[in-house]
Scaffold this active site. Structure first.
Site, short mmCIF file in Angstrom:
data_model
loop_
_atom_site.label_atom_id
_atom_site.label_comp_id
_atom_site.label_asym_id
_atom_site.label_seq_id
_atom_site.Cartn_x
_atom_site.Cartn_y
_atom_site.Cartn_z
CG ASP A 16 -12.47 5.55 -1.41
OD1 ASP A 16 -13.47 6.05 -0.86
OD2 ASP A 16 -11.65 4.83 -0.82
CE LYS B 42 -12.51 -0.52 -2.99
NZ LYS B 42 -11.39 -0.31 -2.03
CG ASP C 93 -11.56 5.84 3.26
OD1 ASP C 93 -11.95 5.66 2.09
OD2 ASP C 93 -10.38 6.12 3.56
CG ASP D 145 -10.55 2.39 -4.15
OD1 ASP D 145 -9.69 1.51 -3.99
OD2 ASP D 145 -11.36 2.70 -3.27
NE ARG E 16 -13.65 -3.12 5.14
CZ ARG E 16 -12.67 -2.98 6.05
NH1 ARG E 16 -12.86 -3.42 7.28
NH2 ARG E 16 -11.54 -2.42 5.71
CD GLU F 217 -14.40 2.52 -0.33
OE1 GLU F 217 -13.57 1.98 -1.08
OE2 GLU F 217 -14.07 3.16 0.69
CE LYS G 7 -9.54 6.90 0.21
NZ LYS G 7 -8.77 6.07 1.14
#
Length: 322
Positions: free
Chosen positions: A234, A229, A311, A252, A315, A313, A241
């Site tokens: 993020d 990933k 949020d 991230d 997956r 994202e 967030k």
């Protein structure tokens, strides 16, 4: 950091790993696991690193202790030191490799943005080890891959963008036996990676799909895929967030960093395996082009996905990468 092998120490600074039993004769040091003490003996500096009771000592304990010793020497601004192998006193399979791994990884520091120039540890003399120079090169190659991954995670999000990760992949591919394929935003859209496109479409830093192929044993078909990933920052998208959660979201992309670090280590150590490294890189930002909760997008597999929370994202980009 240059590592050499020696039968006896020649530097005035020594790192010694000590069990609790062995520490009985050392003043003000009990040898507890994780403990450390600096003693000045004549003209020498001896850094004692505790391993705890010998019967409970593991490879992890050894790695940690060696790393602590190296970091302490950095604090003392030492540029060269002798690291004494604990193998003669502890019969644990793999202990010499673990000790050197800990030392190499313990030498890591991200100093790019430090206002004060730091002292770099230039030479480590590994004393009393049965390792050979080939072993040292192999362990050093793995450590360099780990250090690269750490550098990528520590770098500013404005620098380590999706394209920044792609540049790192191209650099790795130049080393040996690795082929890089980078899909830019146009290729991502053309190939139908709708989830990766959606996550990255609200950012001025467009997404990338990165593929690195290492063929260390082209005669066999068996291949391992590792997928990371790569959300370079993020913000959460429309589900922004809050403070307290957003400040360190440059990390991230740690999965992507692990993939690139692994591929770098493969290029350095050249094992006889076949590995494909895949990174789905995007910046999950918020602007007028961002994807919305409730939107539906088609994935590369053809399945459609409803976005319930922007949020979530990770997956999405991993689904297209897989």
């Amino acid at each position: 950091m240059k590592v050499t092998l020696a039968k006896s120490h020649s530097y005035p600074t020594r790192v010694v790993l000590i069990t609790k039993e062995e520490a009985a004769g050392i003043p003000d040091f009990e040898g507890a696991s994780g403990s450390i003490a600096v003693h000045y003996e004549n003209q020498d500096t001896v850094v004692y690193c505790g391993l705890g009771e010998a019967s409970f000592c593991t490879l992890r304990t050894v790695r940690s202790a060696a790393g602590q010793g190296i970091r302490k020497c950095r604090e003392l601004k030492r540029k060269e030191l002798s690291l004494l192998s604990p193998a003669a006193r502890l019969s644990i399979e793999g202990i010499e490799r673990a000790c050197l791994e800990g030392a190499l990884l313990g030498s890591y520091a991200f100093t790019k943005y430090k206002s004060e120039e730091s002292t770099e540890l230039g030479k480590v003399e590994y004393v009393g080890s049965s390792l050979n120079t080939r072993d040292v090169r192999h362990i050093s190659g793995i450590a360099e891959g780990v250090k690269l991954a750490r550098d990528l995670v520590n770098e500013n999000a404005s620098v380590m963008t999706p394209e920044g990760l792609a540049e790192q992949a191209r650099t790795i591919a130049k080393k040996a036996s690795i082929r890089a394929t980078i899909l830019d935003e146009k290729a991502i859209e053309k190939k139908g990676l709708g989830l990766l496109k959606a996550v990255g479409q609200g950012s001025p830093y467009p997404p990338r799909l990165i593929l690195l192929e290492y063929k260390g044993n082209p005669r066999v078909k068996k291949t391992t895929a590792i997928i990371g990933k790569g959300i370079t920052f993020d913000a959460g998208g429309q589900n922004l967030k809050p403070s307290g959660h957003i400040e360190d979201m440059r990390i991230d992309m740690g999965g992507a960093a692990a993939v690139l670090g692994t591929m770098d280590a493969l290029a350095r150590t050249k094992p006889k395996v076949n590995v494909i490294g895949v990174v789905a890189a995007a910046h999950n930002a918020i602007d007028g082009n961002s994807y919305f909760p409730g939107d539906i997008y088609q994935s590369y597999s053809g399945k459609t996905v409803e976005i319930l929370n922007t949020d979530a994202e990770g997956r999405l980009v991993l689904a297209d990468a897989i």
